[in-house]
Every structure is written in C-alpha cells, then in structure tokens.
Design a protein around this motif. Structure first.
Motif, PDB file in Angstrom:
ATOM      1  N   ASP A   1       0.861  -1.182   0.000  1.00 56.90           N
ATOM      2  CA  ASP A   1       0.000   0.000   0.000  1.00 56.90           C
ATOM      3  C   ASP A   1       0.900   1.236   0.000  1.00 56.90           C
ATOM      4  O   ASP A   1       2.130   1.105   0.045  1.00 56.90           O
ATOM      5  CB  ASP A   1      -0.946  -0.015   1.210  1.00 56.90           C
ATOM      6  N   PRO A   2       0.323   2.441  -0.064  1.00 53.35           N
ATOM      7  CA  PRO A   2       1.172   3.640  -0.141  1.00 53.35           C
ATOM      8  C   PRO A   2       2.175   3.759   1.009  1.00 53.35           C
ATOM      9  O   PRO A   2       3.314   4.199   0.806  1.00 53.35           O
ATOM     10  CB  PRO A   2       0.153   4.781  -0.106  1.00 53.35           C
ATOM     11  N   THR A   3       1.767   3.347   2.216  1.00 55.92           N
ATOM     12  CA  THR A   3       2.684   3.427   3.355  1.00 55.92           C
ATOM     13  C   THR A   3       3.873   2.498   3.172  1.00 55.92           C
ATOM     14  O   THR A   3       5.031   2.879   3.406  1.00 55.92           O
ATOM     15  CB  THR A   3       1.943   3.072   4.658  1.00 55.92           C
ATOM     16  N   ALA A   4       3.581   1.270   2.734  1.00 58.66           N
ATOM     17  CA  ALA A   4       4.660   0.304   2.502  1.00 58.66           C
ATOM     18  C   ALA A   4       5.572   0.758   1.371  1.00 58.66           C
ATOM     19  O   ALA A   4       6.798   0.595   1.436  1.00 58.66           O
ATOM     20  CB  ALA A   4       4.058  -1.062   2.182  1.00 58.66           C
TER      21      ALA A   4
ATOM     22  N   ARG B   1       6.205   3.869   0.484  1.00 58.29           N
ATOM     23  CA  ARG B   1       7.056   4.962   0.996  1.00 58.29           C
ATOM     24  C   ARG B   1       8.193   4.400   1.854  1.00 58.29           C
ATOM     25  O   ARG B   1       9.326   4.880   1.785  1.00 58.29           O
ATOM     26  CB  ARG B   1       6.212   5.959   1.798  1.00 58.29           C
ATOM     27  N   GLY B   2       7.884   3.381   2.653  1.00 60.39           N
ATOM     28  CA  GLY B   2       8.909   2.767   3.481  1.00 60.39           C
ATOM     29  C   GLY B   2      10.010   2.134   2.652  1.00 60.39           C
ATOM     30  O   GLY B   2      11.204   2.295   2.944  1.00 60.39           O
TER      31      GLY B   2
ATOM     32  N   TRP C   1       3.055   5.798  -8.134  1.00 61.59           N
ATOM     33  CA  TRP C   1       4.048   6.733  -7.591  1.00 61.59           C
ATOM     34  C   TRP C   1       5.352   6.497  -8.346  1.00 61.59           C
ATOM     35  O   TRP C   1       5.785   5.345  -8.460  1.00 61.59           O
ATOM     36  CB  TRP C   1       4.298   6.501  -6.096  1.00 61.59           C
TER      37      TRP C   1
ATOM     38  N   THR D   1       0.631   1.720  -6.384  1.00 64.03           N
ATOM     39  CA  THR D   1       0.514   1.830  -4.926  1.00 64.03           C
ATOM     40  C   THR D   1      -0.850   1.384  -4.414  1.00 64.03           C
ATOM     41  O   THR D   1      -1.112   1.443  -3.213  1.00 64.03           O
ATOM     42  CB  THR D   1       0.745   3.281  -4.470  1.00 64.03           C
TER      43      THR D   1
END
Length: 301
Positions: free
Chosen positions: A17-20, A22-23, A203, A42
């Motif tokens: 997901d977007p959080t993963a 970004r990580g 992204w 994403t």
C-alpha cells in the motif's frame, strides 16, 4: 493444483500500500527515473483487478517485466505457481526477494528474479504460460513483441501500458490509431482493451492514463513469407503514413509503377493506404516481393 482453502489463504495475503511503498523507497534511497519508465503501483485493488483480469491460475508460470518494488509481483505470487520477474534496475532486483520473503514468506521460493534488460532476455528457467506486467512506458511495444517472438509457450497475457499505446495495440484497419504496433502484434495475437487505470494509483504519478490490454496468441498467418520480410513491408508502408501503397513501397522495387505490379500480384489495390490493410494483406505483399526477387535472380543467371 492448489485447493480452494490454499487459494483463499493466498488471496488474503498482504499487498503493498502507499505506506509500505514509501517505506521501501526510503529504505532503498530510491529515485525513480523516467528513462526506465519507473512508475510503481501503490493501490492494492488495482493489483487485484489486474491479476483477476489476467485469469492467473495455480498452474501458471507468469513472466513479469519491470516488477519494480513488487506491487504486482506479490499479487501474482498469490495466484500463480511461479513468477519470473525481469528487472533491469539492480537496486530493485536485489530488493525484491526480501520484500516477498517479508510479506509472502510461503511464496518466496516461487519467485525467480532475472536482473536484465527484457529486450535481451532470450532464455528463461521454465517456459512461461502467461505474461502479466506493468510495462515501462518507453519500451512497452518492443518488449511485448520480443516476448511474443522469443517465448512461444505463453498463450495469454495482460499488460498495462500508456493509454495511447493501448489504443494503438488494439486498433483495427481504418482507425486513426492503427499502424505498426497494431499490425506487428496482430502477427502473433489478438488483443482487446479491457480497462483503464488512473494516474493516481502510481508513484510517481504519471501525467497520462494507462490502459489494460488482454492478449491471446493465435495461429500464425498462413504465408510463405517470413516474419522479417512482412515486418519490413509494414515499416516501409507506414514510413510515410498518408501515401498510397504504390508510392510508399516504391523504394523497395525501384518505382511506383513496379510497386503497382507487385501489389496487383498480391491482390491489393495499388491506391490503398497501409492503414486500410490487415496483417494477412501485408503477408501477401511480402510474398509478391519475394517472387519479384526470385525472378530477378533467375534472369541474372
């Protein structure tokens, strides 16, 4: 063959997901490049949609080109028997197995990563049954044609490409978008547009929409001409798109009058334009050109 229980377990496994995303980006110090067409999905629902439309089964060996951070790779691993991911970026290729091992440990051994330019890959560890990929925008058509020409074991596929390219791939004779990509793809397979994808699911966010194209390999065109000869005629016919074929092909035989003779021999009106013909018509033109070459050789001896 996986049981229904096994399949449900796979489908419940996590996706990026977007959080993963970004990580992972921060962890890798990644700076996506336009040169390599790096736009990463994403949105997990988009991944599920692609895998569903591709009808991936537990018997499939899937080739994925440009897996990037692994968004689609994870979705494919949840369904396929094996995924062979071809990634040109060594940083991404090196990180992908660890991502899969963390999020889908039971499927880690089902992933094979090949660090290479997909256009140069001519051997795989196992014959693929499907190609499912978010193809890099800048090389999507060459990569797709290379995979079709090089690995004839796969019968179906689904690719995500720039919307404009999707339109060209599926276009039929007479349409404004019909041309070289449409015809060369038609040599190998039928194609249809099965969906669109908004820029917001990527992204970095691209400035164009994407299209989903489903592919089904079909028997080759019945012709005595080889593929290279047919493709050469196609390239020549569309080099000057709006010209009548007798003018467009004049360079191949020396004059428009000679081209007219070849076209008539192939059963083609010399005044038509290339965008009005199907792949079988171009094959007949290549056959007629070969007859001219053979008669010229005979006359020379």
């Amino acid at each position: 063959m996986a049981s229904e229980h096994d399949q449900r377990q796979r489908d419940d496994q996590p996706l990026l997901d977007p959080t993963a995303i970004r990580g992972l980006v921060a962890e890798l110090g990644l700076r996506p490049t336009k040169q390599r067409g790096q736009n990463f999905v994403t949105d997990a629902n988009t991944v599920r949609r692609i895998v569903g439309l591709a009808e991936v089964t537990p018997d499939d060996v899937v080739v994925e080109v440009g897996p990037g951070l692994g968004s689609l790779t994870l979705g494919l691993l949840h369904r396929a028997r094996r995924v062979i991911a071809i990634e040109i970026d060594p940083l991404l290729a090196g990180a992908l197995p660890a991502t899969v091992a963390r999020l889908a440990p039971a499927r880690a051994e089902a992933l094979t990563v090949i660090t290479a330019d997909a256009l140069r890959v001519d051997e795989l560890p196992e014959p693929p049954t499907k190609v499912v990929a978010n193809l890099p925008y800048n090389v999507s058509v060459p990569v797709l044609l290379h995979l079709l020409a090089t690995f004839d074991s796969w019968q179906h596929g689904l690719v995500m490409v720039q919307a404009e390219v999707a339109d060209r791939l599926v276009a039929g004779p007479g349409s404004k978008t019909y041309g070289i990509p449409s015809l060369k793809l038609a040599w190998y397979a039928s194609s249809r547009r099965v969906g669109s994808v908004a820029p917001s699911v990527f992204w970095p966010v691209p400035n164009v929409d994407s299209g989903l194209v489903a592919l089904a390999r079909r028997p080759p065109v019945e012709t005595t001409a080889n593929r290279a000869a047919v493709f050469a005629v196609i390239d020549t016919a569309f080099a000057q798109r709006r010209k009548m074929l007798r003018s467009a092909l004049a360079g191949l035989v020396g004059s428009s009058a000679a081209a007219s003779v070849v076209l008539e021999d192939a059963g083609i009106d010399p005044q038509v334009r290339g965008e009005q013909l199907e792949i079988a018509d171009f094959a007949r033109i290549a056959e007629a050109l070969a007859r001219v070459d053979r008669s010229g050789d005979s006359a020379g001896h």
